[in-house]
Design a protein around this motif. Sequence first.
Motif, PDB file in Angstrom:
ATOM      1  N   ILE A 166      21.408  39.819 -55.528  1.00 21.93           N
ATOM      2  CA  ILE A 166      22.506  40.791 -55.512  1.00 21.93           C
ATOM      3  C   ILE A 166      22.604  41.387 -54.110  1.00 21.93           C
ATOM      4  CG2 ILE A 166      23.376  42.958 -56.507  1.00 21.93           C
ATOM      5  CD1 ILE A 166      21.839  42.222 -59.056  1.00 21.93           C
ATOM      6  N   PRO A 167      23.606  40.984 -53.324  1.00 23.28           N
ATOM      7  CA  PRO A 167      23.700  41.481 -51.953  1.00 23.28           C
ATOM      8  C   PRO A 167      24.096  42.959 -51.926  1.00 23.28           C
ATOM      9  CG  PRO A 167      25.626  40.155 -52.512  1.00 23.28           C
ATOM     10  CD  PRO A 167      24.728  40.135 -53.702  1.00 23.28           C
ATOM     11  N   SER A 168      23.406  43.738 -51.138  1.00 28.55           N
ATOM     12  CA  SER A 168      23.735  45.168 -51.012  1.00 28.55           C
ATOM     13  C   SER A 168      22.940  45.758 -49.854  1.00 28.55           C
ATOM     14  CB  SER A 168      23.409  45.923 -52.305  1.00 28.55           C
ATOM     15  OG  SER A 168      22.154  45.517 -52.795  1.00 28.55           O
ATOM     16  N   ASN A 169      23.566  46.709 -49.185  1.00 24.42           N
ATOM     17  CA  ASN A 169      22.909  47.364 -48.045  1.00 24.42           C
ATOM     18  C   ASN A 169      22.111  48.583 -48.461  1.00 24.42           C
ATOM     19  OD1 ASN A 169      23.986  45.560 -46.249  1.00 24.42           O
ATOM     20  ND2 ASN A 169      25.876  46.737 -46.044  1.00 24.42           N
ATOM     21  N   ASN A 170      22.431  49.132 -49.605  1.00 23.68           N
ATOM     22  CA  ASN A 170      21.684  50.300 -50.071  1.00 23.68           C
ATOM     23  C   ASN A 170      21.608  50.289 -51.597  1.00 23.68           C
ATOM     24  OD1 ASN A 170      24.049  51.615 -51.153  1.00 23.68           O
ATOM     25  ND2 ASN A 170      24.611  52.081 -49.034  1.00 23.68           N
ATOM     26  N   PHE A 171      20.780  51.181 -52.125  1.00 21.23           N
ATOM     27  CA  PHE A 171      20.501  51.132 -53.563  1.00 21.23           C
ATOM     28  C   PHE A 171      21.732  51.506 -54.384  1.00 21.23           C
ATOM     29  CE2 PHE A 171      18.328  52.392 -57.538  1.00 21.23           C
ATOM     30  CZ  PHE A 171      17.647  51.208 -57.764  1.00 21.23           C
ATOM     31  N   LYS A 172      22.558  52.374 -53.818  1.00 26.89           N
ATOM     32  CA  LYS A 172      23.768  52.781 -54.541  1.00 26.89           C
ATOM     33  C   LYS A 172      24.642  51.562 -54.834  1.00 26.89           C
ATOM     34  CE  LYS A 172      27.072  55.191 -52.425  1.00 26.89           C
ATOM     35  NZ  LYS A 172      27.771  56.374 -51.901  1.00 26.89           N
ATOM     36  N   TYR A 173      24.890  50.724 -53.826  1.00 30.47           N
ATOM     37  CA  TYR A 173      25.759  49.567 -54.024  1.00 30.47           C
ATOM     38  C   TYR A 173      25.072  48.484 -54.845  1.00 30.47           C
ATOM     39  CZ  TYR A 173      29.116  51.904 -51.212  1.00 30.47           C
ATOM     40  OH  TYR A 173      30.013  52.831 -50.770  1.00 30.47           O
ATOM     41  N   PHE A 174      23.767  48.462 -54.780  1.00 36.28           N
ATOM     42  CA  PHE A 174      23.030  47.538 -55.638  1.00 36.28           C
ATOM     43  C   PHE A 174      23.283  47.903 -57.105  1.00 36.28           C
ATOM     44  CE2 PHE A 174      19.022  46.925 -58.053  1.00 36.28           C
ATOM     45  CZ  PHE A 174      19.049  45.532 -58.113  1.00 36.28           C
ATOM     46  N   VAL A 191      13.163  52.766 -62.725  1.00 36.00           N
ATOM     47  CA  VAL A 191      12.888  53.598 -61.542  1.00 36.00           C
ATOM     48  C   VAL A 191      11.760  54.589 -61.826  1.00 36.00           C
ATOM     49  CG1 VAL A 191      13.852  55.505 -60.171  1.00 36.00           C
ATOM     50  CG2 VAL A 191      15.146  53.384 -60.433  1.00 36.00           C
ATOM     51  N   GLU A 192      11.828  55.206 -63.007  1.00 38.34           N
ATOM     52  CA  GLU A 192      10.785  56.178 -63.377  1.00 38.34           C
ATOM     53  C   GLU A 192       9.398  55.540 -63.335  1.00 38.34           C
ATOM     54  OE1 GLU A 192      12.356  59.599 -66.405  1.00 38.34           O
ATOM     55  OE2 GLU A 192      11.744  57.703 -67.270  1.00 38.34           O
ATOM     56  N   PRO A 243      11.387  61.132 -52.205  1.00 39.90           N
ATOM     57  CA  PRO A 243      10.685  61.189 -50.916  1.00 39.90           C
ATOM     58  C   PRO A 243       9.875  59.922 -50.624  1.00 39.90           C
ATOM     59  CG  PRO A 243       9.516  62.502 -52.539  1.00 39.90           C
ATOM     60  CD  PRO A 243      10.740  61.965 -53.236  1.00 39.90           C
ATOM     61  N   THR A 244      10.570  58.835 -50.343  1.00 39.11           N
ATOM     62  CA  THR A 244       9.878  57.602 -49.947  1.00 39.11           C
ATOM     63  C   THR A 244       9.282  57.801 -48.548  1.00 39.11           C
ATOM     64  OG1 THR A 244      12.078  56.828 -49.335  1.00 39.11           O
ATOM     65  CG2 THR A 244      11.161  55.964 -51.357  1.00 39.11           C
ATOM     66  N   THR A 249      13.606  53.240 -50.221  1.00 38.01           N
ATOM     67  CA  THR A 249      14.171  53.159 -51.575  1.00 38.01           C
ATOM     68  C   THR A 249      14.548  51.713 -51.901  1.00 38.01           C
ATOM     69  OG1 THR A 249      15.025  55.410 -51.422  1.00 38.01           O
ATOM     70  CG2 THR A 249      16.029  54.012 -53.076  1.00 38.01           C
ATOM     71  N   MET A 250      15.217  51.070 -50.955  1.00 41.70           N
ATOM     72  CA  MET A 250      15.639  49.682 -51.174  1.00 41.70           C
ATOM     73  C   MET A 250      14.448  48.750 -51.377  1.00 41.70           C
ATOM     74  SD  MET A 250      18.669  48.563 -51.459  1.00 41.70           S
ATOM     75  CE  MET A 250      19.214  47.097 -50.600  1.00 41.70           C
ATOM     76  N   HIS A 251      13.374  48.998 -50.617  1.00 45.92           N
ATOM     77  CA  HIS A 251      12.235  48.102 -50.751  1.00 45.92           C
ATOM     78  C   HIS A 251      11.548  48.280 -52.106  1.00 45.92           C
ATOM     79  CE1 HIS A 251       8.943  45.495 -49.831  1.00 45.92           C
ATOM     80  NE2 HIS A 251       8.145  46.431 -50.316  1.00 45.92           N
TER      81      HIS A 251
END
Length: 288
Positions: A188-196, A220-221, A139-140, A162-164
């Motif tokens: 690392i180019p990516s539009n969202n955290f999943k692809y990062f 992350v934790e 919950p960002t 999330t990305m930030h």
Amino acid sequence: MVGLDTNINFWNQPWIPWLDYAEFKGTMEQLRHQNPILKGIKDIFNVEERRWNSEVITRLFEEELGRRICDIQLLPEGHKDKVVWKPNNSGNFSMKSAYYLDQCYKFNDVNSVWKWLWGPGIHPRLSMVLWRTIFEALPTKDKMRFLREQQCDLCSHEQETTMHIFKNCPFARAIWFSGPFAIRSDMIPSNNFKYFVITLLENHCRQLRKEIASYIACYVEVIWRVKNEAWSGVTTPTLSRAIWHVHQRFGECKNSATTINANLIWNRGKTTQMADITLWVDVMSQIT
Ligand SMILES: [Zn+2]
């Protein structure tokens, strides 16, 4: 799309709009053995009140993801379930979008990463942490529109997403770089955290990927905890302390099979590490 009088199969028909089929199946496989009696979407409806059964859904998917599922709009009464072609914004099938879908394997290998994430070599708890982050279940602030103050608690410069907080924030970038893998997250180019995460893993050899995935989950934790403590005013975020906590957490989580590898990498990077940390601490002190 789900109608009130739905016949959708809970396990096999991809009814969660933001998951692709492999992600959907992977998610369901995690739930299946504990909930064998579930058959259709109807089983997670509150039939009398004609809405999602939030109690059952929260128990199945945990709070954040459960809340998101409960927000899926149901079709009005009298409308039957509707099949939507997700690659097209209109929801209609087209040859062009089918072609792009067919070719997308050239750009990523999401399905194999998804299966691999839940395989042996990563503690299930860490897999769950990664899974929740990758699928935007944390919950960002950007998801809590009712919060007037949306700024990142770690740098106070941008909106918390999330990305930030996990990739672009100067605080986060410093921790990535100071870790045992010396990752330049901004490169690392990516539009969202999943692809990062996927790009990050694909850029390393197979032998290291499980270890890096565990490291990402530990990272992350810690970031999530530091940011929550800062938000609630318990402590002021301190870069050096956060770096230490990530290293400590990662050390705790490493299993014996990867210890040798990890130590080799750690020792190899150690000589430059303290200088790098000092540099980043200096950068942060100028920002804050
Ligand atoms: Zn920030």
